[in-house]
Design an enzyme around this catalytic site. Sequence first.
Site, PDB file in Angstrom:
ATOM      1  N   ILE A 206       1.365 -12.158   9.948  1.00 32.84           N
ATOM      2  CA  ILE A 206       0.737 -10.829  10.058  1.00 32.84           C
ATOM      3  C   ILE A 206      -0.598 -10.955  10.781  1.00 32.84           C
ATOM      4  O   ILE A 206      -1.111  -9.990  11.309  1.00 32.84           O
ATOM      5  CB  ILE A 206       0.525 -10.155   8.681  1.00 32.84           C
ATOM      6  CG1 ILE A 206      -0.446 -10.948   7.806  1.00 32.84           C
ATOM      7  CG2 ILE A 206       1.838  -9.913   7.974  1.00 32.84           C
ATOM      8  CD1 ILE A 206      -1.005 -10.136   6.648  1.00 32.84           C
ATOM      9  N   ASP A 207      -1.179 -12.168  10.784  1.00 34.34           N
ATOM     10  CA  ASP A 207      -2.521 -12.336  11.351  1.00 34.34           C
ATOM     11  C   ASP A 207      -2.550 -12.328  12.885  1.00 34.34           C
ATOM     12  O   ASP A 207      -3.620 -12.199  13.477  1.00 34.34           O
ATOM     13  CB  ASP A 207      -3.137 -13.654  10.861  1.00 34.34           C
ATOM     14  CG  ASP A 207      -3.382 -13.648   9.362  1.00 34.34           C
ATOM     15  OD1 ASP A 207      -3.480 -12.550   8.784  1.00 34.34           O
ATOM     16  OD2 ASP A 207      -3.475 -14.731   8.757  1.00 34.34           O
TER      17      ASP A 207
ATOM     18  N   ARG B 119     -18.643   9.620   0.809  1.00 31.18           N
ATOM     19  CA  ARG B 119     -18.843   8.211   0.463  1.00 31.18           C
ATOM     20  C   ARG B 119     -18.721   7.289   1.673  1.00 31.18           C
ATOM     21  O   ARG B 119     -18.115   7.651   2.689  1.00 31.18           O
ATOM     22  CB  ARG B 119     -17.758   7.756  -0.530  1.00 31.18           C
ATOM     23  CG  ARG B 119     -17.998   8.192  -1.934  1.00 31.18           C
ATOM     24  CD  ARG B 119     -16.816   7.815  -2.796  1.00 31.18           C
ATOM     25  NE  ARG B 119     -17.092   8.126  -4.190  1.00 31.18           N
ATOM     26  CZ  ARG B 119     -16.160   8.339  -5.107  1.00 31.18           C
ATOM     27  NH1 ARG B 119     -14.884   8.259  -4.788  1.00 31.18           N
ATOM     28  NH2 ARG B 119     -16.499   8.600  -6.347  1.00 31.18           N
TER      29      ARG B 119
ATOM     30  N   GLY C 267      -6.910 -11.515   7.370  1.00 33.15           N
ATOM     31  CA  GLY C 267      -7.397 -12.059   8.639  1.00 33.15           C
ATOM     32  C   GLY C 267      -8.492 -13.055   8.338  1.00 33.15           C
ATOM     33  O   GLY C 267      -9.626 -12.687   8.086  1.00 33.15           O
ATOM     34  N   ARG C 268      -8.102 -14.305   8.295  1.00 32.97           N
ATOM     35  CA  ARG C 268      -9.023 -15.381   7.895  1.00 32.97           C
ATOM     36  C   ARG C 268      -9.963 -15.766   9.034  1.00 32.97           C
ATOM     37  O   ARG C 268     -11.176 -15.687   8.908  1.00 32.97           O
ATOM     38  CB  ARG C 268      -8.177 -16.583   7.471  1.00 32.97           C
ATOM     39  CG  ARG C 268      -8.912 -17.832   7.130  1.00 32.97           C
ATOM     40  CD  ARG C 268      -7.940 -18.893   6.664  1.00 32.97           C
ATOM     41  NE  ARG C 268      -7.461 -18.617   5.344  1.00 32.97           N
ATOM     42  CZ  ARG C 268      -8.020 -19.090   4.215  1.00 32.97           C
ATOM     43  NH1 ARG C 268      -9.055 -19.878   4.273  1.00 32.97           N
ATOM     44  NH2 ARG C 268      -7.517 -18.789   3.044  1.00 32.97           N
TER      45      ARG C 268
ATOM     46  N   ARG D 293     -17.730   2.439  -1.883  1.00 31.62           N
ATOM     47  CA  ARG D 293     -16.621   1.835  -2.634  1.00 31.62           C
ATOM     48  C   ARG D 293     -15.793   0.944  -1.714  1.00 31.62           C
ATOM     49  O   ARG D 293     -15.791   1.136  -0.500  1.00 31.62           O
ATOM     50  CB  ARG D 293     -15.707   2.917  -3.208  1.00 31.62           C
ATOM     51  CG  ARG D 293     -16.361   3.848  -4.176  1.00 31.62           C
ATOM     52  CD  ARG D 293     -16.605   3.155  -5.521  1.00 31.62           C
ATOM     53  NE  ARG D 293     -17.094   4.120  -6.480  1.00 31.62           N
ATOM     54  CZ  ARG D 293     -16.311   4.892  -7.236  1.00 31.62           C
ATOM     55  NH1 ARG D 293     -15.006   4.794  -7.147  1.00 31.62           N
ATOM     56  NH2 ARG D 293     -16.831   5.755  -8.072  1.00 31.62           N
TER      57      ARG D 293
ATOM     58  N   GLN E 251      -0.002  -5.674   2.773  1.00 27.68           N
ATOM     59  CA  GLN E 251       0.184  -5.873   4.216  1.00 27.68           C
ATOM     60  C   GLN E 251       1.332  -6.822   4.530  1.00 27.68           C
ATOM     61  O   GLN E 251       1.841  -6.852   5.642  1.00 27.68           O
ATOM     62  CB  GLN E 251      -1.105  -6.451   4.847  1.00 27.68           C
ATOM     63  CG  GLN E 251      -2.277  -5.514   4.768  1.00 27.68           C
ATOM     64  CD  GLN E 251      -3.609  -6.239   4.855  1.00 27.68           C
ATOM     65  OE1 GLN E 251      -4.172  -6.355   5.917  1.00 27.68           O
ATOM     66  NE2 GLN E 251      -4.114  -6.737   3.735  1.00 27.68           N
ATOM     67  N   ARG E 252       1.694  -7.646   3.559  1.00 26.27           N
ATOM     68  CA  ARG E 252       2.745  -8.637   3.818  1.00 26.27           C
ATOM     69  C   ARG E 252       4.121  -8.181   3.335  1.00 26.27           C
ATOM     70  O   ARG E 252       5.136  -8.775   3.692  1.00 26.27           O
ATOM     71  CB  ARG E 252       2.372  -9.961   3.133  1.00 26.27           C
ATOM     72  CG  ARG E 252       1.156 -10.636   3.726  1.00 26.27           C
ATOM     73  CD  ARG E 252       1.390 -12.096   4.030  1.00 26.27           C
ATOM     74  NE  ARG E 252       1.912 -12.834   2.923  1.00 26.27           N
ATOM     75  CZ  ARG E 252       1.267 -13.821   2.291  1.00 26.27           C
ATOM     76  NH1 ARG E 252       0.048 -14.145   2.674  1.00 26.27           N
ATOM     77  NH2 ARG E 252       1.828 -14.470   1.328  1.00 26.27           N
TER      78      ARG E 252
HETATM   79  O1  F6P Z   1      -1.646 -16.207   6.933  1.00 34.11           O
HETATM   80  C1  F6P Z   1      -1.517 -14.928   6.473  1.00 34.11           C
HETATM   81  C2  F6P Z   1      -2.428 -14.637   5.330  1.00 34.11           C
HETATM   82  O2  F6P Z   1      -2.062 -13.347   5.022  1.00 34.11           O
HETATM   83  C3  F6P Z   1      -3.957 -14.736   5.527  1.00 34.11           C
HETATM   84  O3  F6P Z   1      -4.537 -13.659   6.203  1.00 34.11           O
HETATM   85  C4  F6P Z   1      -4.429 -14.848   4.099  1.00 34.11           C
HETATM   86  O4  F6P Z   1      -5.687 -15.484   4.017  1.00 34.11           O
HETATM   87  C5  F6P Z   1      -3.358 -15.683   3.486  1.00 34.11           C
HETATM   88  O5  F6P Z   1      -2.169 -15.440   4.207  1.00 34.11           O
HETATM   89  C6  F6P Z   1      -3.121 -15.427   2.036  1.00 34.11           C
HETATM   90  O6  F6P Z   1      -2.116 -16.280   1.598  1.00 34.11           O
HETATM   91  P1  F6P Z   1      -1.675 -16.399   0.072  1.00 34.11           P
HETATM   92  O7  F6P Z   1      -0.814 -15.239  -0.204  1.00 34.11           O
HETATM   93  O8  F6P Z   1      -0.937 -17.665   0.006  1.00 34.11           O
HETATM   94  O9  F6P Z   1      -2.910 -16.381  -0.746  1.00 34.11           O
END
Ligand code: F6P
Length: 360
Positions: free
Chosen positions: A139-140, A175, A183-184, A278, A286-287
């Site tokens: 997804i990233d 607000r 998104g790491r 907030r 998202q996944r």
């Molecule tokens: O690599 C996709 C991702 O959704 C990252 O954006 C997120 O940091 C990570 O997976 C979270 O993974 P998990 O569900 O293993 O904590």
Amino acid sequence: MTQRIGIVTGGGDCPGLNTVIRAVAKAANRRGWEAVGIVGGYEGLLEPQKTRRLVVRELDGLLTRGGTILGTANRGKFSAKVGHGESRDLPRDLLDATLEGFRKLQLSALVSIGGDGSLSIARQLFRHGMPIVGVPKTIDNDLAGTIFTFGFESAVDCATDAVDRLQTTAESHNRVMVLEVMGRYAGWIAIYAGVAGGADVILIPEIPFDYEPIVRKIAEREKQGKHHTIVVAAEGARLKGGGFVTSAQTTGTGEARLGGIGNQIAAELQQLTGKESRCCVLGHLQRGGRPGTFDRVLCTAFGTESVELVARQEFGRMVSFLGTHVGSVPLDEAVDTLKIVPTHGGLVQTARALGVCLGD
Ligand code: F6P
């Protein structure tokens, strides 16, 4: 020649995994080949082996079903990610055992569906002698070698819907609403959903931020008679000179679990502006769920192209969306470097042209 193709899904799940599995199995079956699902990620190749035959009647409903019927893992023996585009080399005995498992199942090729971690393992297995092709998932959207990974469009749709919903409640209550999205290292979801949803502030890992410009943006809106503000922040967004905000210790992936930046931003903005602020953390919504239209098409084209690669014996490659069509690139082009949001040009420039604050 009849072939027996293995399919494995690795790393975090995302919408479209089943869609790819369906396309690979259908295209293989049409050639008279057999498709075998490896259950639980690469570990399914090790003893005790876990597999699932993918005959045509098993494929019903997979086109639109979220998740993966094969299961997946981003922890354990095969976790290869250690940081920004870096991956760990698997021990030789593990590579040997995996190759042995592949041979024991009498597979002629493996289609590995995964992100940078799983595909860096695919490259190691390829170099170790396994005929393997990759399919880019995350997804990233941070995998190099392809314009889009599958799963990204569906995640952006989910995040955009959240921005739309926050717009109306923020406006009703005057607000500041902060939406934290995944998104790491790469802010693709944040920048796409932010632009699509008309956010006022978008914070991405590629552009470390200060509070001052955000406070200025809120004040400017107040002057215009707009008493609500929407901030979209990637989970990896960070203050200038600061580090990631984490929510838990490392749990075997080599990477800390991110989370919490949205709440920090909301608390700080409330303090600095006096406006009620907030946070909403979108997280794994998202996944999950069904792939969107573009993803269904992309996954189907990725799946069928990966079978073409196997037919042409072009191993060590990853199918790729090249803008006008689906083709392929060497796995070497896909792993090692993460594809991050360009900070000059592209959507960042579009956002700036609209007056969106990027926090710098
Ligand atoms: O690599 C996709 C991702 O959704 C990252 O954006 C997120 O940091 C990570 O997976 C979270 O993974 P998990 O569900 O293993 O904590």
